[in-house]
Design a protein around this motif. Sequence first.
Motif, PDB file in Angstrom:
ATOM      1  N   SER A 141       0.633  -5.688  -5.578  1.00 30.04           N
ATOM      2  CA  SER A 141      -0.928  -5.278  -5.747  1.00 30.04           C
ATOM      3  C   SER A 141      -1.016  -3.861  -5.395  1.00 30.04           C
ATOM      4  O   SER A 141       0.006  -3.042  -5.357  1.00 30.04           O
ATOM      5  N   GLU A 142      -2.277  -3.328  -5.586  1.00 26.45           N
ATOM      6  CA  GLU A 142      -2.602  -1.723  -5.421  1.00 26.45           C
ATOM      7  C   GLU A 142      -2.293  -1.407  -3.915  1.00 26.45           C
ATOM      8  O   GLU A 142      -2.004  -2.261  -3.058  1.00 26.45           O
ATOM      9  N   CYS A 143      -1.698  -0.141  -3.826  1.00 16.75           N
ATOM     10  CA  CYS A 143      -1.511   0.379  -2.637  1.00 16.75           C
ATOM     11  C   CYS A 143      -2.389   1.378  -1.886  1.00 16.75           C
ATOM     12  O   CYS A 143      -2.156   2.642  -2.153  1.00 16.75           O
ATOM     13  N   LYS A 144      -3.370   0.842  -1.563  1.00 15.87           N
ATOM     14  CA  LYS A 144      -4.295   1.675  -0.804  1.00 15.87           C
ATOM     15  C   LYS A 144      -3.985   2.544   0.398  1.00 15.87           C
ATOM     16  O   LYS A 144      -4.292   3.890   0.502  1.00 15.87           O
ATOM     17  N   GLU A 145      -2.988   2.309   0.998  1.00  7.29           N
ATOM     18  CA  GLU A 145      -2.385   2.856   2.391  1.00  7.29           C
ATOM     19  C   GLU A 145      -1.783   4.153   1.639  1.00  7.29           C
ATOM     20  O   GLU A 145      -1.935   5.237   2.334  1.00  7.29           O
ATOM     21  N   ILE A 146      -0.980   4.192   0.651  1.00  3.51           N
ATOM     22  CA  ILE A 146      -0.376   5.207   0.135  1.00  3.51           C
ATOM     23  C   ILE A 146      -1.376   6.392  -0.325  1.00  3.51           C
ATOM     24  O   ILE A 146      -1.381   7.428  -0.410  1.00  3.51           O
ATOM     25  N   GLN A 147      -2.617   5.861  -1.190  1.00  2.00           N
ATOM     26  CA  GLN A 147      -3.609   6.569  -1.728  1.00  2.00           C
ATOM     27  C   GLN A 147      -4.300   7.132  -0.637  1.00  2.00           C
ATOM     28  O   GLN A 147      -4.659   8.507  -0.804  1.00  2.00           O
ATOM     29  N   THR A 148      -4.630   6.678   0.625  1.00  2.00           N
ATOM     30  CA  THR A 148      -5.120   7.331   1.448  1.00  2.00           C
ATOM     31  C   THR A 148      -4.308   8.532   2.216  1.00  2.00           C
ATOM     32  O   THR A 148      -4.658   9.571   2.628  1.00  2.00           O
ATOM     33  N   ALA A 149      -2.813   7.961   2.272  1.00  2.00           N
ATOM     34  CA  ALA A 149      -2.018   8.848   2.875  1.00  2.00           C
ATOM     35  C   ALA A 149      -1.562  10.316   2.036  1.00  2.00           C
ATOM     36  O   ALA A 149      -1.681  11.256   2.324  1.00  2.00           O
ATOM     37  N   GLU A 150      -1.925  10.017   0.568  1.00  2.00           N
ATOM     38  CA  GLU A 150      -1.623  11.002  -0.180  1.00  2.00           C
ATOM     39  C   GLU A 150      -2.800  12.134  -0.032  1.00  2.00           C
ATOM     40  O   GLU A 150      -2.683  13.339  -0.199  1.00  2.00           O
ATOM     41  N   GLN A 151      -4.046  11.392   0.025  1.00  3.09           N
ATOM     42  CA  GLN A 151      -5.109  12.371  -0.014  1.00  3.09           C
ATOM     43  C   GLN A 151      -5.215  13.181   1.327  1.00  3.09           C
ATOM     44  O   GLN A 151      -5.706  14.409   1.322  1.00  3.09           O
ATOM     45  N   LEU A 152      -4.870  12.277   2.246  1.00  4.55           N
ATOM     46  CA  LEU A 152      -4.763  12.999   3.763  1.00  4.55           C
ATOM     47  C   LEU A 152      -3.799  14.093   3.677  1.00  4.55           C
ATOM     48  O   LEU A 152      -3.995  15.212   4.165  1.00  4.55           O
ATOM     49  N   LYS A 153      -2.687  13.969   3.019  1.00  6.78           N
ATOM     50  CA  LYS A 153      -1.573  14.938   2.860  1.00  6.78           C
ATOM     51  C   LYS A 153      -2.286  16.123   2.027  1.00  6.78           C
ATOM     52  O   LYS A 153      -1.907  17.295   2.378  1.00  6.78           O
ATOM     53  N   GLY A 171      -3.273   7.473   9.391  1.00  4.69           N
ATOM     54  CA  GLY A 171      -2.725   7.488   7.840  1.00  4.69           C
ATOM     55  C   GLY A 171      -1.334   7.161   8.198  1.00  4.69           C
ATOM     56  O   GLY A 171      -0.768   6.201   7.164  1.00  4.69           O
ATOM     57  N   SER A 172      -0.501   7.629   8.957  1.00  5.95           N
ATOM     58  CA  SER A 172       0.988   7.281   8.978  1.00  5.95           C
ATOM     59  C   SER A 172       1.029   5.940   9.646  1.00  5.95           C
ATOM     60  O   SER A 172       1.962   5.200   9.095  1.00  5.95           O
ATOM     61  N   ALA A 173       0.341   5.213  10.325  1.00 10.59           N
ATOM     62  CA  ALA A 173       0.526   4.283  11.039  1.00 10.59           C
ATOM     63  C   ALA A 173      -0.051   3.097   9.858  1.00 10.59           C
ATOM     64  O   ALA A 173       0.693   1.868  10.007  1.00 10.59           O
ATOM     65  N   ALA A 174      -0.873   3.352   9.263  1.00 13.10           N
ATOM     66  CA  ALA A 174      -1.197   2.337   8.140  1.00 13.10           C
ATOM     67  C   ALA A 174       0.028   2.039   7.181  1.00 13.10           C
ATOM     68  O   ALA A 174       0.213   0.854   6.639  1.00 13.10           O
ATOM     69  N   LEU A 175       0.890   3.261   6.895  1.00 14.20           N
ATOM     70  CA  LEU A 175       1.999   2.910   5.991  1.00 14.20           C
ATOM     71  C   LEU A 175       3.012   1.981   6.718  1.00 14.20           C
ATOM     72  O   LEU A 175       3.939   1.566   5.923  1.00 14.20           O
ATOM     73  N   GLY A 215      10.040  -3.236   3.464  1.00 18.88           N
ATOM     74  CA  GLY A 215      11.092  -2.374   3.030  1.00 18.88           C
ATOM     75  C   GLY A 215      11.664  -2.765   1.443  1.00 18.88           C
ATOM     76  O   GLY A 215      12.140  -1.815   0.907  1.00 18.88           O
ATOM     77  N   TRP A 216      11.268  -3.992   0.950  1.00 19.63           N
ATOM     78  CA  TRP A 216      11.494  -4.202  -0.573  1.00 19.63           C
ATOM     79  C   TRP A 216      10.281  -3.688  -1.466  1.00 19.63           C
ATOM     80  O   TRP A 216      10.418  -4.139  -2.441  1.00 19.63           O
ATOM     81  N   SER A 217       9.473  -3.034  -1.053  1.00 23.86           N
ATOM     82  CA  SER A 217       8.401  -2.626  -1.603  1.00 23.86           C
ATOM     83  C   SER A 217       9.046  -1.501  -2.829  1.00 23.86           C
ATOM     84  O   SER A 217       9.530  -0.752  -2.577  1.00 23.86           O
ATOM     85  N   PRO A 218       8.428  -1.555  -4.029  1.00 24.46           N
ATOM     86  CA  PRO A 218       8.950  -0.291  -4.763  1.00 24.46           C
ATOM     87  C   PRO A 218       8.480   0.844  -4.396  1.00 24.46           C
ATOM     88  O   PRO A 218       8.956   1.910  -4.775  1.00 24.46           O
ATOM     89  N   ARG A 219       7.463   0.893  -3.514  1.00 18.67           N
ATOM     90  CA  ARG A 219       6.840   2.172  -3.100  1.00 18.67           C
ATOM     91  C   ARG A 219       7.254   2.485  -1.452  1.00 18.67           C
ATOM     92  O   ARG A 219       6.619   3.407  -0.811  1.00 18.67           O
ATOM     93  N   TYR A 220       8.086   1.890  -1.132  1.00 17.52           N
ATOM     94  CA  TYR A 220       8.584   1.817   0.292  1.00 17.52           C
ATOM     95  C   TYR A 220       8.985   3.304   0.597  1.00 17.52           C
ATOM     96  O   TYR A 220       8.937   3.766   1.296  1.00 17.52           O
ATOM     97  N   GLN A 221       9.902   3.603  -0.491  1.00 19.72           N
ATOM     98  CA  GLN A 221      10.721   5.141   0.066  1.00 19.72           C
ATOM     99  C   GLN A 221       9.511   6.124  -0.170  1.00 19.72           C
ATOM    100  O   GLN A 221       9.527   7.147   0.612  1.00 19.72           O
ATOM    101  N   GLU A 222       8.655   6.089  -1.030  1.00 20.50           N
ATOM    102  CA  GLU A 222       7.608   7.060  -1.174  1.00 20.50           C
ATOM    103  C   GLU A 222       6.621   6.980   0.319  1.00 20.50           C
ATOM    104  O   GLU A 222       6.193   7.937   0.782  1.00 20.50           O
ATOM    105  N   SER A 223       6.376   5.813   0.807  1.00 21.37           N
ATOM    106  CA  SER A 223       5.542   5.641   1.948  1.00 21.37           C
ATOM    107  C   SER A 223       6.231   6.142   3.184  1.00 21.37           C
ATOM    108  O   SER A 223       5.874   6.919   3.898  1.00 21.37           O
ATOM    109  N   GLU A 224       7.657   6.171   3.319  1.00 22.03           N
ATOM    110  CA  GLU A 224       8.513   6.867   4.394  1.00 22.03           C
ATOM    111  C   GLU A 224       8.205   8.412   4.152  1.00 22.03           C
ATOM    112  O   GLU A 224       8.252   8.800   5.072  1.00 22.03           O
TER     113      GLU A 224
END
Length: 582
Positions: A187-199, A225-229, A234-243
């Motif tokens: 599904s879509e990844c709102k957590e990463i979107q929020t984290a990127e905006q905050l970054k 934002g960090s906690a939301a990630l 770990g098997w998410s294709p965006r896991y490394q990006e989230s880390e």
Amino acid sequence: MKVAVQQEDLQLLAKTLQEQLLVEVSSAEVFEVKCAVNKDGLMVLTQHESDVIVDAQIIFAVIEEVLQSVTPHRDGQVQCFLRVFGEQLPYAKCFLALKQRGGWGDGGVGETEEEYFSPLSSSALTYSPSFDEVEEEEPFDPFSDAPNFPTSKPGFQIKPILLGAALVGIVVLGGGAYLLTRPCVMSECKEIQTAEQLKTKSPQLMRRAKSEKELVAIQQQLAAGSAALNVIPGWSPRYQESEELKASLSGRSEKINQVVKALQTGALATQKVQTPASSLEELQARQHLWRQAIAPLETISSSSELYGLVQGKLLNYRVRLHAVNQQIFIEEKWLKKLTAAKAVASAAENRETTAKSLNDWQKVQSTWLVAINALNSIPLTSSGYQEAAKLLIDYRPKLVAARDRATKEQLAAKTYQQAVSAANQAKIYQQQNQWQAAATYWDQALQTAKKVSKDSLYYIQAQSFIEPYSIALKQAQEKLQVVSSFQQTRTDLDKTCINGIRICTFSIDNAGIIVRLTPEYDQIRQNNLANPYSENSSTAIDVTNHLQILREALGVIGENANLPLFLYDSKGQVIYTRTLGG
């Protein structure tokens, strides 16, 4: 409903489950996992060597956890088996009913944990839908075509995107379907979107921050934002990006936290300095607070978004620290003076106990004076002032007593020296037979020695002079009396021995008085005796009468002088003698 699944997808799922067992189970190096499908859904077989002790509940729990994680929002049914290598039949199986939940309680068919797991009899393997009984069917091994995977820990990790694709291929079009609906998997990844905006916006927010309160608000956003990630598996294709995002946000949060703590420490130190410190320890505690506030701020580089805020605070904190350092320096100086004053006072007390001379008591006085002057110099602002004031109350009377004692000793020493000096002068006059002067100085020496104070160091020595001085005075007075008596006798003899002509001469000593008639007087006396009837017969009568008068007068003089008297004519013949008592 039949499911068409590509063989490579089953291999990928089996490999994923085997790797998870390697992580979760200590003896998992000897396990092998195979996957297959039938009309009822997915089947998972786990095999191991016969000498390995296996906890079936743990194995099935790990498998369920992995499968439940990848399809949390889908229902499905999975059959799991445990088998020893080389055997055809499994010795344990369980049915996993995957539901829309995340825990053990909703995972099985029954109500208790025991219903998930049950040992099998030796009957042939059939894929029955429950744990109750295993129907005897023709032996069939649906895993015979599944490939074997190495049982050692893998040197690489399967990409979550591949696992997701494989599971999509395994998903059944119904109750056995498996969909990867965990956050940021399919599904879509709102957590990463929020984290990127905050970054992106947090550096600007940090640069604009003007206070601790604003920094805390930014820090809370970063932490959230960090906690939301953390929900991204770990098997998410965006896991490394989230880390990476999590590390970035956490790093900024930690840097802000470092500054916030420093500002809070600075605020506490500022509050402390509003009231005067009551001790050196309190000043040192404030110094420690300022240093704690300064140290973290000094690590903020000029390229940091927090540099502008930090520099203003850092300058202020350094000024405050310098002021406290000066206070500590001054306070230490006064406390050292207080300590030194107490040491000097102790020395004064020791000198008092051993003082044996005027010089010693003068040193005691000067030592107390040094201690008191040191205490008087301690200002009211020093923490040592109260103690100094108490010590002054104790020390001042001791200084007065020492001063009085030194004055008394000085007077006693002066009196003592005057007595000695008068005695020495009396001895000189005594040697010169000046008895009047000798008696005067002996009396002065005696009276002066008696004036030496009883509680002075010179009293005993002065007392030792009183007896010899008294004896010397008495002797001098006796000598003076004798001399005075001789002087009166000489005066009387001078008057008696001269009557127009020198009638006689005399000498006086302690043995007596010797009077000698002069030849001239003897001649007149002889002439008068030889020719008593001459024209000068009246003279003869006068001479004879005069000699009698002379003897009587000399007798009175001898009696007054209390000395024997002998009268001789000019030729040395005794013509009159008066003895003591005669």
